[in-house]
Motif scaffolding. Structure first.
Motif, PDB file in Angstrom:
ATOM      1  N   ARG A 201      83.575  13.562  63.348  1.00 25.15           N
ATOM      2  CA  ARG A 201      83.558  13.325  61.900  1.00 25.15           C
ATOM      3  C   ARG A 201      84.703  14.030  61.188  1.00 25.15           C
ATOM      4  N   ASP A 202      85.168  15.156  61.732  1.00 26.94           N
ATOM      5  CA  ASP A 202      86.267  15.894  61.107  1.00 26.94           C
ATOM      6  C   ASP A 202      87.640  15.425  61.596  1.00 26.94           C
ATOM      7  N   TRP A 203      87.659  14.375  62.404  1.00 23.07           N
ATOM      8  CA  TRP A 203      88.938  13.794  62.805  1.00 23.07           C
ATOM      9  C   TRP A 203      89.532  12.952  61.672  1.00 23.07           C
ATOM     10  N   PHE A 204      88.697  12.646  60.680  1.00 21.00           N
ATOM     11  CA  PHE A 204      89.126  11.754  59.600  1.00 21.00           C
ATOM     12  C   PHE A 204      88.988  12.457  58.248  1.00 21.00           C
TER      13      PHE A 204
ATOM     14  N   LEU B  57      93.827   9.792  59.574  1.00 22.46           N
ATOM     15  CA  LEU B  57      93.516  10.907  60.465  1.00 22.46           C
ATOM     16  C   LEU B  57      93.708  12.244  59.753  1.00 22.46           C
ATOM     17  N   ASN B  58      92.903  13.221  60.153  1.00 26.73           N
ATOM     18  CA  ASN B  58      93.036  14.584  59.649  1.00 26.73           C
ATOM     19  C   ASN B  58      94.032  15.319  60.546  1.00 26.73           C
ATOM     20  N   GLN B  59      95.299  15.332  60.157  1.00 25.07           N
ATOM     21  CA  GLN B  59      96.349  15.886  61.015  1.00 25.07           C
ATOM     22  C   GLN B  59      96.265  17.407  61.154  1.00 25.07           C
TER      23      GLN B  59
ATOM     24  N   PHE C 126      89.356   2.357  67.061  1.00 18.04           N
ATOM     25  CA  PHE C 126      89.710   3.619  67.710  1.00 18.04           C
ATOM     26  C   PHE C 126      88.425   4.332  68.129  1.00 18.04           C
ATOM     27  N   PHE C 127      88.401   4.891  69.341  1.00 16.57           N
ATOM     28  CA  PHE C 127      87.156   5.396  69.938  1.00 16.57           C
ATOM     29  C   PHE C 127      86.441   6.415  69.054  1.00 16.57           C
ATOM     30  N   ALA C 128      87.202   7.311  68.402  1.00 23.07           N
ATOM     31  CA  ALA C 128      86.578   8.364  67.595  1.00 23.07           C
ATOM     32  C   ALA C 128      85.914   7.786  66.353  1.00 23.07           C
TER      33      ALA C 128
ATOM     34  N   GLN D  48      84.706   4.699  66.142  1.00 24.37           N
ATOM     35  CA  GLN D  48      83.527   3.985  66.620  1.00 24.37           C
ATOM     36  C   GLN D  48      82.352   4.952  66.818  1.00 24.37           C
ATOM     37  N   ASP D  49      82.659   6.132  67.325  1.00 29.69           N
ATOM     38  CA  ASP D  49      81.614   7.147  67.491  1.00 29.69           C
ATOM     39  C   ASP D  49      81.069   7.584  66.138  1.00 29.69           C
ATOM     40  N   LEU D  50      81.936   7.720  65.144  1.00 23.56           N
ATOM     41  CA  LEU D  50      81.510   8.090  63.798  1.00 23.56           C
ATOM     42  C   LEU D  50      80.578   7.032  63.214  1.00 23.56           C
ATOM     43  N   ARG D  51      80.865   5.771  63.437  1.00 16.10           N
ATOM     44  CA  ARG D  51      80.023   4.692  62.909  1.00 16.10           C
ATOM     45  C   ARG D  51      78.632   4.735  63.537  1.00 16.10           C
ATOM     46  N   VAL D  52      78.568   5.096  64.809  1.00 17.85           N
ATOM     47  CA  VAL D  52      77.282   5.099  65.514  1.00 17.85           C
ATOM     48  C   VAL D  52      76.490   6.366  65.201  1.00 17.85           C
ATOM     49  N   ASN D  53      77.162   7.519  65.269  1.00 19.02           N
ATOM     50  CA  ASN D  53      76.448   8.790  65.178  1.00 19.02           C
ATOM     51  C   ASN D  53      76.518   9.451  63.805  1.00 19.02           C
ATOM     52  N   ARG D  54      77.302   8.892  62.902  1.00 18.20           N
ATOM     53  CA  ARG D  54      77.378   9.340  61.523  1.00 18.20           C
ATOM     54  C   ARG D  54      77.525  10.869  61.421  1.00 18.20           C
TER      55      ARG D  54
END
Length: 546
Positions: free
Chosen positions: A125-128, A157-159, A109-111, A113-119
């Motif tokens: 980061r708050d989407w999860f 996911l952080n609903q 999932f795109f978000a 993947q961004d978290l893995r790259v940009n930590r």
């Protein structure tokens, strides 16, 4: 009555049914919607009028690790293919609902993947939930996070995050606009945020009339999720368990208790009922005595709720979970051509076809109140009762014949065993006659309504001119007010007449119902219905006054 209150669902796990690759390489595309369109015709033939298909959207493996909420899984086909599938179903009178996997996403999932790259610097980061950069995991991400079921493949996911909520709501709007779906089955609803579910209900109420929300819930008080503010229905796992164990243990008391408990807790809420699905072993495998397969389905189809058949189980196929935890055996690839003669030669398939027709024909099974009429360990009878008629379901799970004396819940002088009755579809001539009569009625009503609109419009025009003359001649104020009120009343009448015109032009053509005719296969003794059942047999009897 809303469409889902009279629905019989057919549950399709498409990645399994179509034999799709176990892993999505993100490049290779296939098209299986020709197969799925053929299955939709089969769905109609066995008496179902709704399809739950899912998971459906782009994912990595089994389908519940979503990659893209707006793209149909490339292993199945394209968005255009699915759109046409829904259109084809709607043209046959079949509703379509899809899986909404909103508790978690896949690692692609795109978000994420961004978290893995940009930590720490990722805007997502708050989407999860509970991302912890001081921990690690088996993927060596250098951080940990909440997941579903202990599987880091499924990232929670952080609903409560407004951006997450809007991303999902945007996907729902897209599904309704682009595909015209009729509802959503919320995966893992028992761990979704309750406020989030309420917001989904509020959203979908604005998108499409009678849009249906059903949630996957296993344990607990189902009314927490299924109520006027959140979901319309949830999966009735409690009844599922009672149905097979009640037969295996010769304990109809368990089934009767489960039914009554559900009614006491959920009242008029219709739960989604099933004998098996894509997460549990096939009912033909679970039953110790395969002879119980037929009476179990008769019992099941008559119960309160919204019944569902899992693809392939109408043929009596078996499927057992594998020791390594794999669900492949309960989600097999099937070819419809292998079952071409099942409608006539397969006893279970033939029975399910009959039960589907009966369920759609008789309102007792959708609107009738439930009443327990007879109960022992091995014999059970209940009624679904309307004012002047009732359908009584009687079952015997003993290996010996049994005679049941059942107190009739209404006064009646006629009884028809619906499973033995002759079934007659309406002829083409009857269908055309009904259509012609409806069109004639519409034309006559429209002409009358139009004449009324024109008359009132002419009258209103004269009254407005009279007001103008009064103002020009400086008539007394009370005269002008009286004229204005008369004109206003006429305007209201004109609007009502115009609405009547629009209503008259709204074509509503109902299809003539099939008929059931048959001699009484049971006997009446005073206020008792006497039903003789062979070993491991069940039936449906309609009683009424002729």
């Amino acid at each position: 009555m809303k469409w889902y209150e009279n629905a019989i669902f057919y549950h399709i796990y498409p990645l399994g049914l179509c034999g799709c690759p176990k892993q999505n390489d993100g490049v290779t595309s296939e098209n299986h919607f020709d197969e799925l369109n053929a299955w939709s015709k089969h769905v109609k033939k066995i008496g179902c009028n709704a399809i739950y298909i899912g998971p459906l959207f782009e994912s990595v493996g089994h389908g519940y690790e979503t990659t893209d909420y707006k793209m149909v899984d490339r292993r199945l086909g394209t968005n255009d293919d699915f759109r046409q599938f829904v259109t084809n179903c709607h043209n046959m009178g079949i509703r379509v609902i899809v899986d909404g996997v909103f508790n978690h996403v896949g690692r692609n999932f795109f978000a994420f993947q961004d978290l893995r790259v940009n930590r720490e610097n990722s805007r997502y980061r708050d989407w999860f939930c509970n991302v912890n950069f001081y921990n690690n995991n088996e993927y060596n991400d250098g951080f940990s996070y909440d997941n579903w079921g202990g599987y880091n493949l499924l990232v929670k996911l952080n609903q409560r995050n407004p951006e997450v909520k809007e991303h999902i709501f945007d996907a729902i709007r897209f599904w309704v606009k682009e595909f015209d779906i009729d509802g959503i089955r919320l995966d893992a609803a028992d761990v979704l945020d309750h406020g989030f579910m309420q917001d989904i209900r509020n959203l979908t109420n604005t998108l499409k009339e009678d849009f249906w929300l059903m949630g996957e819930v296993i344990h607990g008080n189902y009314s927490q999720w299924a109520n006027n503010e959140k979901l319309h229905s949830v999966t009735n796992y409690e009844l599922h368990k009672a149905l097979y164990s009640g037969h295996n243990d010769h304990n109809f008391f368990e089934i009767a208790h489960s039914i009554q408990r559900s009614l006491d807790i959920n009242h008029d809420t219709k739960l989604y009922t099933f004998v098996d699905n894509h997460d549990v072993e096939r009912i033909a495998t679970k039953l110790n005595n395969k002879a119980h397969l037929l009476p179990l389905h008769v019992l099941f189809y008559g119960l309160p709720g919204i019944p569902s058949i899992y693809y392939g189980s109408e043929f009596g196929i078996e499927g057992k979970k594998e020791k390594n935890g794999s669900d492949d055996a309960i989600r097999p690839a099937l070819s419809l051509s292998d079952y071409a003669n099942a409608y006539e030669t397969n006893t279970l398939t033939n029975l399910i076809c009959k039960l589907g027709r009966i369920h759609q024909q008789f309102q007792e099974l959708t609107m009738g109140r439930y009443q327990q009429l007879h109960l022992t360990n091995r014999q059970f009878a209940y009624g679904r009762i309307l004012d002047k008629s009732a359908v009584i379901v009687a079952s015997n799970n003993d290996d010996a014949p049994s005679e049941l004396w059942i107190r009739m819940p209404i006064q009646a002088n006629k009884a028809v065993d619906l499973l033995k009755a002759d079934y007659k579809e309406p002829s083409e001539e009857e269908l055309q006659k009904q259509k012609d009569a409806a069109e004639t009625s519409i034309r006559e009503k429209s002409q009358a309504a139009m004449k009324n609109v024109l008359t009132l419009t002419e009258k209103l025009s004269k009254e407005v001119k009279a007001i103008d003359n009064s103002l020009s001649n400086k008539e007394e104020l009370d005269v002008i007010q009286t004229s204005a009120k008369t004109a206003y009343d006429t305007l209201q009448s004109t609007n009502e007449a115009f609405q009547a015109l629009l209503h008259a032009q709204d074509i509503q053509i109902s299809t003539p119902k099939a008929s059931f005719q048959g001699d009484c296969q049971v006997r009446m003794e005073g206020d008792q219905l006497v039903v003789k059942l062979d070993a491991n047999q069940a039936t449906m009897i309609r009683i009424f006054t002729e």
